[in-house]
Scaffold this motif. Sequence first.
Motif, PDB file in Angstrom:
ATOM      1  N   TYR A  43       0.747  -1.243   0.170  1.00  0.00           N
ATOM      2  CA  TYR A  43       0.002  -0.043  -0.085  1.00  0.00           C
ATOM      3  C   TYR A  43       0.863   1.396  -0.086  1.00  0.00           C
ATOM      4  O   TYR A  43       0.481   2.278  -0.358  1.00  0.00           O
ATOM      5  CB  TYR A  43      -0.952  -0.108   1.160  1.00  0.00           C
ATOM      6  CG  TYR A  43      -2.244  -0.815   0.864  1.00  0.00           C
ATOM      7  CD1 TYR A  43      -3.411  -0.379   0.206  1.00  0.00           C
ATOM      8  CD2 TYR A  43      -2.424  -2.111   1.317  1.00  0.00           C
ATOM      9  CE1 TYR A  43      -4.385  -1.004  -0.082  1.00  0.00           C
ATOM     10  CE2 TYR A  43      -3.349  -2.776   1.173  1.00  0.00           C
ATOM     11  CZ  TYR A  43      -4.326  -2.246   0.279  1.00  0.00           C
ATOM     12  OH  TYR A  43      -5.672  -2.954  -0.003  1.00  0.00           O
ATOM     13  N   VAL A  49      -2.805   2.948  -5.830  1.00  0.00           N
ATOM     14  CA  VAL A  49      -4.387   3.206  -5.234  1.00  0.00           C
ATOM     15  C   VAL A  49      -4.551   4.450  -4.885  1.00  0.00           C
ATOM     16  O   VAL A  49      -3.437   5.237  -4.417  1.00  0.00           O
ATOM     17  CB  VAL A  49      -4.784   2.087  -4.145  1.00  0.00           C
ATOM     18  CG1 VAL A  49      -4.592   0.594  -4.690  1.00  0.00           C
ATOM     19  CG2 VAL A  49      -3.518   2.302  -2.971  1.00  0.00           C
ATOM     20  N   THR A  76      -3.981  -0.904   7.867  1.00  0.00           N
ATOM     21  CA  THR A  76      -3.243  -0.507   6.743  1.00  0.00           C
ATOM     22  C   THR A  76      -4.125   0.493   5.878  1.00  0.00           C
ATOM     23  O   THR A  76      -3.582   1.597   5.541  1.00  0.00           O
ATOM     24  CB  THR A  76      -3.141  -1.660   6.199  1.00  0.00           C
ATOM     25  OG1 THR A  76      -1.975  -2.323   6.657  1.00  0.00           O
ATOM     26  CG2 THR A  76      -2.109  -1.258   4.800  1.00  0.00           C
ATOM     27  N   LEU A  77      -5.308   0.277   5.882  1.00  0.00           N
ATOM     28  CA  LEU A  77      -6.278   1.115   4.700  1.00  0.00           C
ATOM     29  C   LEU A  77      -6.646   2.512   5.523  1.00  0.00           C
ATOM     30  O   LEU A  77      -6.561   3.468   5.083  1.00  0.00           O
ATOM     31  CB  LEU A  77      -7.549   0.512   4.669  1.00  0.00           C
ATOM     32  CG  LEU A  77      -7.544  -0.753   3.669  1.00  0.00           C
ATOM     33  CD1 LEU A  77      -8.974  -1.758   3.610  1.00  0.00           C
ATOM     34  CD2 LEU A  77      -7.210  -0.470   2.358  1.00  0.00           C
ATOM     35  N   LYS A  80      -3.280   4.506   5.226  1.00  0.00           N
ATOM     36  CA  LYS A  80      -3.350   4.934   3.941  1.00  0.00           C
ATOM     37  C   LYS A  80      -4.449   6.098   3.778  1.00  0.00           C
ATOM     38  O   LYS A  80      -4.337   6.735   2.964  1.00  0.00           O
ATOM     39  CB  LYS A  80      -3.633   3.808   2.884  1.00  0.00           C
ATOM     40  CG  LYS A  80      -3.317   4.208   1.266  1.00  0.00           C
ATOM     41  CD  LYS A  80      -1.911   4.518   1.093  1.00  0.00           C
ATOM     42  CE  LYS A  80      -1.759   4.945  -0.463  1.00  0.00           C
ATOM     43  NZ  LYS A  80      -0.321   5.267  -0.622  1.00  0.00           N
ATOM     44  N   GLY A 109     -11.696   0.082  -0.076  1.00  0.00           N
ATOM     45  CA  GLY A 109     -10.371  -0.270  -0.275  1.00  0.00           C
ATOM     46  C   GLY A 109     -10.266  -1.951  -0.292  1.00  0.00           C
ATOM     47  O   GLY A 109      -9.592  -2.544  -0.670  1.00  0.00           O
TER      48      GLY A 109
END
Length: 273
Positions: A43, A49, A76-77, A80, A109
């Motif tokens: 990521y 993305v 993680t999302l 990000k 995501g």
Amino acid sequence: MSPEELRKIANWIRKRDLQAVYEAGAGHIGGEMSVTDLLTALYFHTMSVNPDAPLDPQRDRLVLSKGHTALALYVTLAKKGFIPESEIATFLKPHSRLNGHPNRTKVPGVETNTGPLGHGLPVAVGMAKAAQLNGDSWRVFVITGDGEMQEGSNWEAIMAAAQFKLDNLTLIIDHNRLQQGARVADTNNLAPIAPKVEAFGWMVEEIDGHDMKQICKALAPETTETGKPKCVVAHTNKGQGISFMTDNVAWHHKVPNEEQFRQGMSELEKALS
């Protein structure tokens, strides 16, 4: 980002993951710790993305086939920018969209619902084939566990991907040697995995799944081979980063008590000091 910057992000993700498991009283922390470096590299280094356009048709896709480690993906999302970082505190709570397995209709995501093992790679093969048919350049990544590779559906998908020459597909196997309740070697020993996948016509590379330089290099587009899907066998440790969890089968879905939580946080905080 540099490997050092990526390591700092991975360390933050591990700490937030540990806190969320402790507060929720549930989770799959061992596998979440082993997969964190792979998710971080994907990521924050490899994938194209955009959290402001999560359904961009030209985005790269990640399928987290080992869906029981959804919390690591959520954190993680959040880091990000796909979901608010504050939302991690709702993990597993009533009416939260952050369930124990990822849901694409609820969480921006997330590319596909996963949880039943052996489903993610077949779905990813379909995605990669769609891109190939459309002449699109986006890439598809899928992360499976090594215990999950005991599922026959994965090997059917491996055959299909080679037949279709899906060089836009990368399979990453989180090879932490443990599955629920036992070692993979004591359940249905797949080792060595690399030559088995290679025999089906794939390009295969083995790496240290906790070495950011190796991960980023292995996932780079220039390391793929025309006409061949790629498999990265990432040698990892279950519970990576926390001494008493590392390579310990008991931590597949065990929840730390207060003393263990504090020790784990202390070890993670010292990791990059």
